[in-house]
Design a protein around this motif. Structure first.
Motif, PDB file in Angstrom:
ATOM      1  N   LEU B 163       0.991  -1.231  -0.206  1.00 40.43           N
ATOM      2  CA  LEU B 163      -0.097  -0.674  -0.415  1.00 40.43           C
ATOM      3  C   LEU B 163       1.364   1.908  -0.124  1.00 40.43           C
ATOM      4  O   LEU B 163       1.702   1.283   0.456  1.00 40.43           O
ATOM      5  CB  LEU B 163      -0.661   0.229   1.377  1.00 40.43           C
ATOM      6  N   ASP B 164       0.418   2.659  -0.451  1.00 43.35           N
ATOM      7  CA  ASP B 164       1.467   3.692  -0.440  1.00 43.35           C
ATOM      8  C   ASP B 164       0.617   4.052   0.795  1.00 43.35           C
ATOM      9  O   ASP B 164       0.188   4.475   1.080  1.00 43.35           O
ATOM     10  CB  ASP B 164       0.492   4.311  -1.485  1.00 43.35           C
ATOM     11  N   PRO B 165       2.119   4.642   1.094  1.00 38.16           N
ATOM     12  CA  PRO B 165       1.926   5.560   2.437  1.00 38.16           C
ATOM     13  C   PRO B 165       1.215   6.986   1.812  1.00 38.16           C
ATOM     14  O   PRO B 165       1.017   7.336   1.098  1.00 38.16           O
ATOM     15  CB  PRO B 165       3.443   6.176   3.245  1.00 38.16           C
ATOM     16  N   LEU B 166      -0.144   7.357   2.972  1.00 40.69           N
ATOM     17  CA  LEU B 166      -0.810   8.007   2.957  1.00 40.69           C
ATOM     18  C   LEU B 166      -0.528   9.032   3.487  1.00 40.69           C
ATOM     19  O   LEU B 166       0.676   9.113   4.244  1.00 40.69           O
ATOM     20  CB  LEU B 166      -2.053   7.513   4.367  1.00 40.69           C
ATOM     21  N   PRO B 167      -0.780  10.361   2.926  1.00 39.90           N
ATOM     22  CA  PRO B 167      -0.564  11.856   3.659  1.00 39.90           C
ATOM     23  C   PRO B 167      -0.738  12.329   5.086  1.00 39.90           C
ATOM     24  O   PRO B 167      -2.201  11.086   5.193  1.00 39.90           O
ATOM     25  CB  PRO B 167      -1.246  12.679   2.864  1.00 39.90           C
ATOM     26  N   GLU B 168      -0.327  13.104   5.747  1.00 39.02           N
ATOM     27  CA  GLU B 168      -0.742  13.254   6.866  1.00 39.02           C
ATOM     28  C   GLU B 168      -2.929  13.350   7.074  1.00 39.02           C
ATOM     29  O   GLU B 168      -3.312  13.807   6.081  1.00 39.02           O
ATOM     30  CB  GLU B 168      -0.001  14.563   7.326  1.00 39.02           C
ATOM     31  N   GLY B 169      -3.030  12.561   8.186  1.00 45.44           N
ATOM     32  CA  GLY B 169      -4.311  13.560   7.884  1.00 45.44           C
ATOM     33  C   GLY B 169      -5.382  11.605   7.691  1.00 45.44           C
ATOM     34  O   GLY B 169      -6.472  11.695   7.552  1.00 45.44           O
ATOM     35  N   ARG B 170      -4.660  10.899   7.059  1.00 42.77           N
ATOM     36  CA  ARG B 170      -6.165  10.021   6.713  1.00 42.77           C
ATOM     37  C   ARG B 170      -4.676   8.791   7.374  1.00 42.77           C
ATOM     38  O   ARG B 170      -3.562   8.901   7.262  1.00 42.77           O
ATOM     39  CB  ARG B 170      -5.534   9.634   5.139  1.00 42.77           C
ATOM     40  N   THR B 171      -5.731   7.726   7.176  1.00 37.39           N
ATOM     41  CA  THR B 171      -4.856   6.129   7.611  1.00 37.39           C
ATOM     42  C   THR B 171      -5.741   5.260   7.458  1.00 37.39           C
ATOM     43  O   THR B 171      -6.844   5.618   6.583  1.00 37.39           O
ATOM     44  CB  THR B 171      -5.345   6.234   9.323  1.00 37.39           C
ATOM     45  N   TYR B 172      -5.202   4.328   7.256  1.00 38.40           N
ATOM     46  CA  TYR B 172      -5.800   2.842   6.841  1.00 38.40           C
ATOM     47  C   TYR B 172      -6.371   2.569   8.013  1.00 38.40           C
ATOM     48  O   TYR B 172      -6.054   2.208   8.863  1.00 38.40           O
ATOM     49  CB  TYR B 172      -4.744   1.804   5.805  1.00 38.40           C
ATOM     50  N   GLN B 173      -7.773   2.167   6.941  1.00 36.42           N
ATOM     51  CA  GLN B 173      -8.260   1.466   7.868  1.00 36.42           C
ATOM     52  C   GLN B 173      -9.162   0.247   7.450  1.00 36.42           C
ATOM     53  O   GLN B 173      -9.757  -0.476   6.514  1.00 36.42           O
ATOM     54  CB  GLN B 173      -9.609   2.135   8.504  1.00 36.42           C
ATOM     55  N   ARG B 190      -0.875   4.855   8.815  1.00 38.30           N
ATOM     56  CA  ARG B 190      -0.385   6.044   7.167  1.00 38.30           C
ATOM     57  C   ARG B 190       0.348   4.493   6.767  1.00 38.30           C
ATOM     58  O   ARG B 190       0.102   4.580   5.467  1.00 38.30           O
ATOM     59  CB  ARG B 190      -0.045   6.626   7.256  1.00 38.30           C
ATOM     60  N   ASP B 191       1.510   4.054   6.972  1.00 41.32           N
ATOM     61  CA  ASP B 191       2.096   2.885   6.175  1.00 41.32           C
ATOM     62  C   ASP B 191       2.161   1.886   7.337  1.00 41.32           C
ATOM     63  O   ASP B 191       3.246   1.030   8.008  1.00 41.32           O
ATOM     64  CB  ASP B 191       3.374   3.607   6.735  1.00 41.32           C
ATOM     65  N   PRO B 192       1.138   0.703   7.282  1.00 36.49           N
ATOM     66  CA  PRO B 192       1.017  -0.262   7.515  1.00 36.49           C
ATOM     67  C   PRO B 192       2.034  -1.415   7.962  1.00 36.49           C
ATOM     68  O   PRO B 192       3.643  -0.999   6.847  1.00 36.49           O
ATOM     69  CB  PRO B 192       0.114  -1.030   7.609  1.00 36.49           C
ATOM     70  N   VAL B 208      -9.645  -3.211   3.540  1.00 34.07           N
ATOM     71  CA  VAL B 208      -8.927  -1.792   3.563  1.00 34.07           C
ATOM     72  C   VAL B 208      -9.041  -0.662   3.369  1.00 34.07           C
ATOM     73  O   VAL B 208      -9.748  -0.898   2.077  1.00 34.07           O
ATOM     74  CB  VAL B 208      -7.499  -2.215   3.717  1.00 34.07           C
ATOM     75  N   SER B 209     -10.273   0.072   3.642  1.00 38.82           N
ATOM     76  CA  SER B 209     -10.347   1.739   2.845  1.00 38.82           C
ATOM     77  C   SER B 209      -9.150   3.030   3.386  1.00 38.82           C
ATOM     78  O   SER B 209      -8.456   2.342   4.624  1.00 38.82           O
ATOM     79  CB  SER B 209     -11.367   1.002   3.227  1.00 38.82           C
ATOM     80  N   VAL B 210      -9.041   3.417   2.822  1.00 34.16           N
ATOM     81  CA  VAL B 210      -8.624   5.604   3.546  1.00 34.16           C
ATOM     82  C   VAL B 210      -9.583   5.912   4.036  1.00 34.16           C
ATOM     83  O   VAL B 210     -10.732   5.994   3.250  1.00 34.16           O
ATOM     84  CB  VAL B 210      -7.591   6.021   1.965  1.00 34.16           C
ATOM     85  N   GLU B 211      -9.110   6.242   5.177  1.00 32.00           N
ATOM     86  CA  GLU B 211     -10.447   6.807   6.389  1.00 32.00           C
ATOM     87  C   GLU B 211      -9.563   8.078   6.589  1.00 32.00           C
ATOM     88  O   GLU B 211      -8.503   7.924   6.603  1.00 32.00           O
ATOM     89  CB  GLU B 211     -10.656   6.329   7.248  1.00 32.00           C
ATOM     90  N   ARG B 212     -10.403   9.082   7.226  1.00 30.61           N
ATOM     91  CA  ARG B 212      -9.635  10.593   7.700  1.00 30.61           C
ATOM     92  C   ARG B 212      -8.310  10.008   9.181  1.00 30.61           C
ATOM     93  O   ARG B 212      -9.081   8.392   9.771  1.00 30.61           O
ATOM     94  CB  ARG B 212     -10.707  11.619   8.190  1.00 30.61           C
ATOM     95  N   ALA B 213      -7.253  10.172   9.223  1.00 29.37           N
ATOM     96  CA  ALA B 213      -6.945   9.694  11.111  1.00 29.37           C
ATOM     97  C   ALA B 213      -8.081   9.012  11.836  1.00 29.37           C
ATOM     98  O   ALA B 213      -8.808  10.066  12.066  1.00 29.37           O
ATOM     99  CB  ALA B 213      -5.895  10.947  10.788  1.00 29.37           C
ATOM    100  N   GLY B 214      -7.379   9.225  13.030  1.00 24.76           N
ATOM    101  CA  GLY B 214      -8.382   8.435  13.726  1.00 24.76           C
ATOM    102  C   GLY B 214     -10.215   7.131  13.497  1.00 24.76           C
ATOM    103  O   GLY B 214     -10.443   7.060  14.108  1.00 24.76           O
ATOM    104  N   GLY B 215      -9.927   6.701  11.908  1.00 20.75           N
ATOM    105  CA  GLY B 215     -10.866   5.875  11.653  1.00 20.75           C
ATOM    106  C   GLY B 215     -11.807   6.643  11.532  1.00 20.75           C
ATOM    107  O   GLY B 215     -12.177   8.157  11.275  1.00 20.75           O
TER     108      GLY B 215
END
Lengths: 223, 232
Positions: B163-173, B190-192, B208-215
């Motif tokens: 998976l691509d590392p995510l920018p700030e403010g996002r997380t994988y869930q 951001r980078d499991p 696995v989805s991309v969400e806002r940081a915090g889930g």
């Protein structure tokens, strides 16, 4: 859907996919090897198909988003959450259009069923979370309104449904409105109203069947 | 709830989503085989559809939907190699991966992202456990892959991914699918690296989805990778 969607791929190209560049209005990649003629035609065709689907969703949205949002707001009483439900419902339709069965009912009812189920799910998750917090809290002061304060408000709906509702007894109307709009189960409604569970179950079902009869009659009367 | 009459008594409440979870499951099961009850529920839904208040909808809300309608174009047509593997995987675990055809590309340890040696040790044990299921969650075009191992009791480990590392403010869930219902199995960051999780019985898939940081409490977009699961 507009007539120029069925283009033969010559004059009305919306997009010409470029190798390695951003593709089409809807992605995904059409593949790196594209010949001058067929490639452009195929790409336009696929783009048109996608556009048509998008137009169809936009039309469904125009017709039903107001009701979906209105219902979600009424149940959730939290506009931001209601907006999320609105998006989820239409994205669900976009992704799984085959799940709507026109033989079973109208699209409007289908979308509202999705919206209602999702809204109630959110309410119950939130209530469960608060109940857990309350159990864990040192102070026992309840933070949320107790269930029996979710009184039935005067519901203003227009048209034939209003007429149909008038055929119900006050008990039936109250049971249906509480059950539908508060996110409570029929058991919780029974507790709220101080009635036996069987009575509430029955009032809901009988009331709904009576309304269906009234609606059917009024439609026959119109035709 | 046994007799057909008892079921019928619940159809009105069911149409209003006013039954509890057990009743709902039993009713849904019944409805898969009973046309008459299914018809009755549909009729009730048509009736209540008229009760929904119609409101004005801000145009900006359509834009959100429109944006989500377009799938992200995959950047590469071919499968990308996994970019990280915790090197602290035991030799036996590496052998288990290799047996399945997983390419172990990079043996640098990522203990900080793996959440410590305890997690890595547990993941090792899981990978070499003959009872464990190993599965790959894939993106629709199989360019993205997440390798996962799950034990019969539902504990699992995300072991590697590209998976691509995510920018700030996002997380994988991570989501456990119970049929169509997604239940959060935790955020992955951001980078499991190596991430432990737990799923319950009845789980039919992982996504696995991309969400806002915090889930998020529910996925807000299409999954980037998903796969089906059969928990023994």
């Amino acid at each position: 859907m507009t007539g120029d969607q069925a283009s033969t791929g010559s004059a009305h190209l919306r997009v010409v996919p470029r190798r390695g560049g951003p593709v089409g209005p809807t992605g995904p990649g059409y593949g790196p090897r594209v010949t001058a003629d067929h490639g452009a035609t195929d790409a336009t065709l696929v783009a048109s198909l996608a556009r048509t689907r998008q137009d169809a969703l936009a039309e469904a949205y125009r017709r039903h988003a107001g009701a979906v949002l209105g219902l979600a707001r009424r149940v959730l009483r939290a506009p931001p959450l209601a907006e999320e439900v609105l998006q989820e419902v239409f994205l669900h339709l976009w992704r799984y259009p085959e799940r709507f069965d026109p033989g079973r009912g109208t699209l409007r009812a289908y979308l509202l069923t999705l919206a209602h189920a999702r809204s109630v799910d959110l309410i119950r998750t939130e209530r469960a979370r608060r109940a857990r917090e309350e159990r864990d809290a040192v102070r026992r002061t309840p933070q949320e309104e107790p269930l029996d304060e979710r009184v039935v408000e005067e519901l203003s709906v227009g048209g034939e449904v209003e007429v149909a509702m008038k055929t119900l007894s006050e008990d039936e109307r109250q049971a249906i409105e509480l059950a539908y709009f508060s996110g409570q189960t029929y058991r919780e409604v029974a507790r709220t109203l101080g009635e036996p569970e069987g009575t509430i179950k029955s009032r809901i079902r009988t009331g709904l069947r009576r309304m269906r009869g009234a609606l059917a009659e009024s439609r026959i009367g119109e035709s | 709830m046994n007799t057909h009459e008892e079921i019928r008594e619940l159809l009105g409440a069911y149409a209003l989503d006013a039954v509890d979870a057990d009743e709902r499951r039993a009713l849904e099961h019944h409805l898969t085989t009973c046309d008459a009850c299914t018809r009755e529920v549909s009729e009730h839904c048509e009736v209540v559809a008229g009760l929904a208040p119609d409101v004005d909808v801000a145009p900006s809300l359509w834009e959100g939907i429109e944006r989500s309608m377009s799938p992200r174009p995959e950047e590469e047509a071919s499968r990308r190699p996994r970019r990280r593997v915790a090197a602290a995987l035991s030799a036996a675990a590496v052998a288990a991966l290799a047996f399945l055809g997983w390419k172990v590309m990079d043996l640098d340890a990522r203990l900080d992202r793996a959440g410590g040696e305890g997690v890595v040790a547990a993941a090792n044990a899981a990978l070499t456990n003959p009872e464990a299921d190993r599965l790959v969650l894939r993106s629709p075009k199989s360019t993205l892959a997440v390798d996962v191992v799950i034990l019969p009791d539902g504990t699992g480990y995300l072991v590697q991914d590209n998976l691509d590392p995510l920018p700030e403010g996002r997380t994988y869930q991570l989501w456990a699918m119970l049929g169509e219902q997604p239940i959060s199995a935790g955020t992955l960051g951001r980078d499991p690296g190596i991430i432990p999780f737990r799923v319950g019985s009845g789980t039919t898939g992982l996504a696995v989805s991309v969400e806002r940081a915090g889930g998020a409490t529910a996925p807000t977009s299409d999954p980037v990778a998903f796969g089906t699961v059969t928990l023994r």
